[in-house]
Design a protein around this motif. Structure first.
Motif, mmCIF file in Angstrom:
data_model
loop_
_atom_site.group_PDB
_atom_site.id
_atom_site.type_symbol
_atom_site.label_atom_id
_atom_site.label_comp_id
_atom_site.label_asym_id
_atom_site.label_seq_id
_atom_site.Cartn_x
_atom_site.Cartn_y
_atom_site.Cartn_z
ATOM 1 N N ASP A 36 0.873 -1.063 0.106
ATOM 2 C CA ASP A 36 0.003 0.182 -0.059
ATOM 3 C C ASP A 36 0.870 1.390 0.057
ATOM 4 O O ASP A 36 0.325 2.294 0.224
ATOM 5 C CB ASP A 36 -0.992 0.160 1.372
ATOM 6 N N GLY A 37 2.145 1.151 -0.021
ATOM 7 C CA GLY A 37 2.881 2.393 -0.099
ATOM 8 C C GLY A 37 3.638 2.819 1.183
ATOM 9 O O GLY A 37 4.242 3.980 1.366
ATOM 10 N N THR A 38 3.310 2.051 2.395
ATOM 11 C CA THR A 38 3.560 2.477 3.580
ATOM 12 C C THR A 38 5.053 1.850 4.025
ATOM 13 O O THR A 38 5.199 0.671 3.268
ATOM 14 C CB THR A 38 2.740 2.179 4.441
ATOM 15 N N VAL A 39 5.740 2.357 4.793
ATOM 16 C CA VAL A 39 7.086 2.026 5.291
ATOM 17 C C VAL A 39 6.899 1.714 6.670
ATOM 18 O O VAL A 39 6.290 2.269 7.686
ATOM 19 C CB VAL A 39 8.080 3.372 5.377
ATOM 20 N N VAL A 40 7.503 0.399 7.009
ATOM 21 C CA VAL A 40 7.615 -0.057 8.574
ATOM 22 C C VAL A 40 9.094 -0.180 8.767
ATOM 23 O O VAL A 40 9.594 -0.534 8.096
ATOM 24 C CB VAL A 40 6.735 -1.420 8.371
ATOM 25 N N THR A 41 9.160 0.232 10.208
ATOM 26 C CA THR A 41 10.693 -0.116 10.551
ATOM 27 C C THR A 41 10.576 -0.870 11.860
ATOM 28 O O THR A 41 9.625 -0.912 12.511
ATOM 29 C CB THR A 41 11.350 1.307 10.990
ATOM 30 N N ASP A 52 11.701 8.805 13.387
ATOM 31 C CA ASP A 52 11.240 9.790 12.643
ATOM 32 C C ASP A 52 10.749 8.988 11.119
ATOM 33 O O ASP A 52 10.687 9.688 10.170
ATOM 34 C CB ASP A 52 12.578 10.548 12.263
ATOM 35 N N ALA A 53 10.516 7.864 11.385
ATOM 36 C CA ALA A 53 10.053 7.268 9.936
ATOM 37 C C ALA A 53 8.861 7.930 9.355
ATOM 38 O O ALA A 53 8.116 8.066 10.389
ATOM 39 C CB ALA A 53 9.818 5.774 10.329
ATOM 40 N N PRO A 54 8.614 7.789 8.187
ATOM 41 C CA PRO A 54 7.374 8.434 7.538
ATOM 42 C C PRO A 54 6.357 7.582 7.875
ATOM 43 O O PRO A 54 6.295 6.390 7.997
ATOM 44 C CB PRO A 54 7.608 8.604 6.150
ATOM 45 N N THR A 55 5.104 8.294 8.058
ATOM 46 C CA THR A 55 3.885 7.496 8.393
ATOM 47 C C THR A 55 3.003 7.556 7.475
ATOM 48 O O THR A 55 1.562 6.893 7.287
ATOM 49 C CB THR A 55 3.092 7.921 9.694
ATOM 50 N N SER A 56 2.941 8.285 6.273
ATOM 51 C CA SER A 56 2.287 8.317 5.248
ATOM 52 C C SER A 56 2.353 7.233 4.176
ATOM 53 O O SER A 56 3.385 6.607 4.245
ATOM 54 C CB SER A 56 2.241 9.513 4.308
ATOM 55 N N ALA A 57 1.526 7.189 3.182
ATOM 56 C CA ALA A 57 1.749 6.061 1.961
ATOM 57 C C ALA A 57 2.258 6.974 0.992
ATOM 58 O O ALA A 57 2.720 8.232 0.718
ATOM 59 C CB ALA A 57 0.351 5.842 1.632
ATOM 60 N N GLY A 58 2.378 6.288 -0.238
ATOM 61 C CA GLY A 58 2.908 6.780 -1.543
ATOM 62 C C GLY A 58 4.378 6.498 -1.839
ATOM 63 O O GLY A 58 5.072 6.910 -2.628
ATOM 64 N N ARG A 73 9.482 8.551 -2.661
ATOM 65 C CA ARG A 73 8.041 8.842 -3.021
ATOM 66 C C ARG A 73 7.726 8.297 -4.507
ATOM 67 O O ARG A 73 8.456 8.582 -5.200
ATOM 68 C CB ARG A 73 7.605 10.229 -2.661
ATOM 69 N N ASN A 74 6.384 8.081 -4.955
ATOM 70 C CA ASN A 74 5.821 8.004 -5.960
ATOM 71 C C ASN A 74 6.056 9.304 -7.115
ATOM 72 O O ASN A 74 5.815 9.304 -8.233
ATOM 73 C CB ASN A 74 4.721 7.157 -6.046
ATOM 74 N N ASP A 75 6.235 10.288 -6.249
ATOM 75 C CA ASP A 75 6.163 11.865 -7.219
ATOM 76 C C ASP A 75 7.580 11.893 -7.482
ATOM 77 O O ASP A 75 7.923 13.164 -7.732
ATOM 78 C CB ASP A 75 5.717 12.802 -6.264
ATOM 79 N N GLY A 76 8.680 11.143 -7.014
ATOM 80 C CA GLY A 76 10.327 11.221 -7.289
ATOM 81 C C GLY A 76 10.880 12.097 -6.271
ATOM 82 O O GLY A 76 11.929 12.428 -6.527
ATOM 83 N N THR A 77 10.063 12.358 -5.054
ATOM 84 C CA THR A 77 11.029 12.979 -4.065
ATOM 85 C C THR A 77 11.520 12.041 -2.963
ATOM 86 O O THR A 77 11.293 10.814 -2.954
ATOM 87 C CB THR A 77 10.185 14.174 -3.168
ATOM 88 N N VAL A 78 12.620 12.477 -2.132
ATOM 89 C CA VAL A 78 13.287 11.451 -1.367
ATOM 90 C C VAL A 78 12.813 11.999 0.304
ATOM 91 O O VAL A 78 12.954 13.212 0.491
ATOM 92 C CB VAL A 78 14.686 11.662 -1.669
ATOM 93 N N VAL A 79 12.517 10.981 0.943
ATOM 94 C CA VAL A 79 12.321 11.309 2.579
ATOM 95 C C VAL A 79 13.702 10.451 3.105
ATOM 96 O O VAL A 79 13.896 9.143 2.678
ATOM 97 C CB VAL A 79 11.266 10.660 2.775
ATOM 98 N N THR A 80 14.125 11.122 3.905
ATOM 99 C CA THR A 80 15.195 10.427 4.972
ATOM 100 C C THR A 80 15.049 10.532 6.377
ATOM 101 O O THR A 80 14.107 11.379 6.833
ATOM 102 C CB THR A 80 16.580 11.076 4.769
ATOM 103 N N TRP A 81 15.293 9.553 7.351
ATOM 104 C CA TRP A 81 15.188 9.717 8.747
ATOM 105 C C TRP A 81 16.497 8.952 9.287
ATOM 106 O O TRP A 81 17.090 8.251 8.596
ATOM 107 C CB TRP A 81 14.051 9.015 9.242
ATOM 108 N N GLY A 82 16.541 9.219 10.674
ATOM 109 C CA GLY A 82 17.832 8.548 11.102
ATOM 110 C C GLY A 82 18.758 9.352 11.677
ATOM 111 O O GLY A 82 18.343 10.648 12.169
ATOM 112 N N ASP A 83 19.883 9.118 11.844
ATOM 113 C CA ASP A 83 20.920 9.938 12.449
ATOM 114 C C ASP A 83 21.479 11.237 11.642
ATOM 115 O O ASP A 83 21.181 11.197 10.616
ATOM 116 C CB ASP A 83 22.248 8.949 12.862
#
Length: 132
Positions: A36-41, A52-58, A73-83
């Motif tokens: 469904d495009g969601t991230v699990v850590t 700080d992991a993203p909670t949205s889909a896509g 993301r499916n729109d070509g953007t990058v999301v980062t989290w962590g240190d």
């Protein structure tokens, strides 16, 4: 199913059930991408690998290094989290147009749709300055 060390929580809180289309693992944490495009850590939280992991889909792709994770993301953007100690997040690209991502130990790489490469994070051994 997970196996291996547990001293830093690598197996703790591992998700159950079906619906995963991609997984990535690093030394102390893991990332999964659901259909469904969601991230699990799961795993260690010492350096915000999970907090700080993203909670949205896509999302369409994931990658993780020792203390950082990246999702595309499916729109070509990058999301980062962590240190942030080695700029794993601070220097991440904010524009769109990316088609692939990857992580090294403390650095990350993204490929633009025009074939150019963007790097961010640690540059101790030329991981960034020597990029094409």
């Amino acid at each position: 199913v997970t196996w291996g060390g547990t001293w830093l929580g690598q197996r703790k809180d591992a998700p159950t059930g079906a619906g995963f289309v991609a997984i990535a693992c690093a030394a102390r944490h893991n990332v999964g991408l659901r259909n469904d495009g969601t991230v699990v850590t799961w795993g260690d939280v010492t350096d915000n690998q999970r907090n700080d992991a993203p909670t949205s889909a896509g999302f369409v792709a994931i990658a993780c290094g020792v203390d950082q994770s990246v999702a595309l993301r499916n729109d070509g953007t990058v999301v980062t989290w962590g240190d942030v100690a080695d700029n794993q997040r601070n220097d991440a690209p904010t524009s769109a147009g990316f088609v692939a991502i990857a992580c090294g130990c403390w650095h990350s790489v993204a490929l633009r749709n025009d074939g150019t490469v963007v790097t961010w994070g640690e540059d101790f051994q030329g991981q960034r300055n020597d990029a094409p």
